[in-house]
Write a protein that holds these residues in place. Structure first.
Motif, short mmCIF file in Angstrom:
data_model
loop_
_atom_site.label_atom_id
_atom_site.label_comp_id
_atom_site.label_asym_id
_atom_site.label_seq_id
_atom_site.Cartn_x
_atom_site.Cartn_y
_atom_site.Cartn_z
N GLN A 59 1.00 -34.40 3.68
CA GLN A 59 0.03 -34.30 4.89
C GLN A 59 0.17 -35.53 5.89
N ALA A 60 0.12 -36.64 5.00
CA ALA A 60 0.19 -38.03 5.91
C ALA A 60 1.39 -38.21 6.66
N GLY B 149 11.77 -35.14 18.48
CA GLY B 149 12.14 -33.68 18.80
C GLY B 149 13.02 -32.88 17.73
N LYS B 150 13.01 -33.53 16.51
CA LYS B 150 13.63 -32.75 15.54
C LYS B 150 12.73 -32.09 14.67
N THR B 151 13.21 -31.33 13.75
CA THR B 151 12.40 -30.50 12.65
C THR B 151 12.33 -31.47 11.21
N LEU B 152 11.23 -31.48 10.78
CA LEU B 152 10.58 -32.30 9.54
C LEU B 152 10.16 -31.15 8.81
N GLY B 153 11.09 -31.29 7.53
CA GLY B 153 10.30 -30.24 6.29
C GLY B 153 9.83 -31.22 5.30
N ILE B 154 8.51 -30.69 4.84
CA ILE B 154 7.75 -31.60 3.83
C ILE B 154 7.75 -30.74 2.76
N THR C 238 -2.48 -22.59 5.98
CA THR C 238 -2.39 -23.08 7.55
C THR C 238 -2.77 -24.44 7.63
N SER C 239 -2.03 -25.13 8.39
CA SER C 239 -2.54 -26.76 8.55
C SER C 239 -2.33 -26.92 9.93
N LYS C 240 -3.01 -27.70 10.79
CA LYS C 240 -2.92 -28.13 12.16
C LYS C 240 -1.61 -29.02 12.41
N TRP C 241 -0.95 -29.45 11.19
CA TRP C 241 -0.05 -30.78 11.10
C TRP C 241 1.24 -29.87 10.77
#
Ligand code: GLV
Length: 330
Positions: free
Chosen positions: A164-165, A151-156, A187-190
């Motif tokens: 992307q993986a 439920g948290k936010t991941l910043g890549i 844009t990305s669906k991920w």
């Protein structure tokens, strides 16, 4: 490769057997040290003197001095996706092809970034030591409380194959994914593309996936760590010098961030003493180290090398202009 029987390949470290056997099966004269440890500089320089090809690993510095000694060199094939250990402009200037191993290590590296993230958030190493050291005497409701991941936010930071993986894996944890990077898709669906500073401010976990180059040197320093949440974690499986280690230690000490999971360091194998802390999970640059993936990396490096020696296109090349020069009519 009968006509090439005398071509010499120097493999700078023992690599998985199948790759060495493949090279030997090509009728090449293959040399490789018996010891797993790093060769001295002089050992490296003298071993490459009459080599047409070097199969290197990421800790071997392949620079002008090496090229000067290896005057017959045609290809340096790195058993790594990163190639910051190689002076690519110098290789190109001398017409030496530089190859790497993208793709085959993507998922294994992403798995490990997650392993560090989970371990740092849920204090896995600390829990392990506590039990192993025999310090677990009773169960308590406030023991080993860590941070939730789901439920948290991941910043890549850096949204290439590995970034992307890592993002794809976040869907199982119902996370919001943000990503940034100059070359990242719009844009990305991920996940959602945001500015670097928005990513730092909004993410609970910041995971680094940029290559190391002058523009990414100390991308994360005091200012960026200050932007992160005090409850945030930094995960680095990219390259050590993407992070200013001294300033990371300061941020950890002053509570600017909650913790870190680090596989890479500025001066490997040295680790800043200030990083030996309970809220930092440390690993010895092992993100791609699964049996299967290391075998694939070694095989791909060997195949790339052989392709260049045969005048064929390798699966991955960093400076394709070298091949174009060789192929274009004089
Ligand atoms: C590992 O760090 C690699 O670049 O393959």
């Amino acid at each position: 490769m009968t006509a090439d029987r005398n071509l010499r390949v120097h493999v700078t470290r023992p690599i998985p057997d199948q790759a060495l056997d493949y090279l030997k099966g090509q009728g090449l004269d293959v040399t490789c040290p018996a010891d797993d440890g790093p060769p001295s500089r002089e050992e490296l320089l003298s071993s490459v003197e009459d080599a047409e090809a070097i199969l290197s690993i990421l800790t071997e510095k392949i620079d002008g001095e090496v090229f000067e000694r290896a005057r017959r060199l045609k290809v340096v094939s790195n058993m790594a996706v990163g190639y910051d250990n190689i002076d690519v402009p110098e290789a190109t200037r001398r017409g030496v092809a530089v190859c790497n191993t993208p793709g085959v290590l993507t998922d294994t590296t992403a798995d490990f970034a997650w392993a560090l993230l989970m371990a740092a958030a849920r204090r896995v190493v600390e829990c392990h030591r506590f039990v192993q050291d025999g310090r677990w005497e009773w169960w308590g409701p406030k023991m080993m409380m860590g941070a939730d991941v789901h439920g948290k936010t991941l910043g890549i930071v850096g949204f290439g194959k590995i970034g992307q993986a890592v993002a794809r894996r976040a869907t199982g944890f119902d996370m919001k994914v943000l990503y940034s990077g100059e070359t990242a898709p719009e844009t990305s669906k991920w996940g959602e593309k945001v500015s670097f500073s928005d990513l730092l401010q909004s993410s609970d976990f910041v995971s680094l996936h940029v290559p190391y180059r002058p523009s990414t040197h100390h991308l994360i320093g005091r200012e960026q760590l200050h932007l992160m949440k005090k409850t945030g974690f930094l995960i680095n499986t990219a390259r050590g010098a993407v992070v200013n280690e001294e300033q990371l230690v300061e941020a950890l000490e002053s509570g600017e961030i909650a913790g870190a999971g680090l596989d890479v360091f500025e001066k490997e194998p040295q680790v800043h003493p200030g990083l030996h802390r309970l809220n930092v999970v440390l690993a010895p640059h092992a993100a791609s180290a699964s049996l299967a993936t290391r075998a694939k990396m070694a095989t791909m490096a060997a195949e790339n090398l052989v392709a260049v020696l045969r005048g064929e296109e390798p699966q991955a090349i960093v400076n394709p202009e070298v091949l174009e020069q060789c192929q274009s009519p004089k």
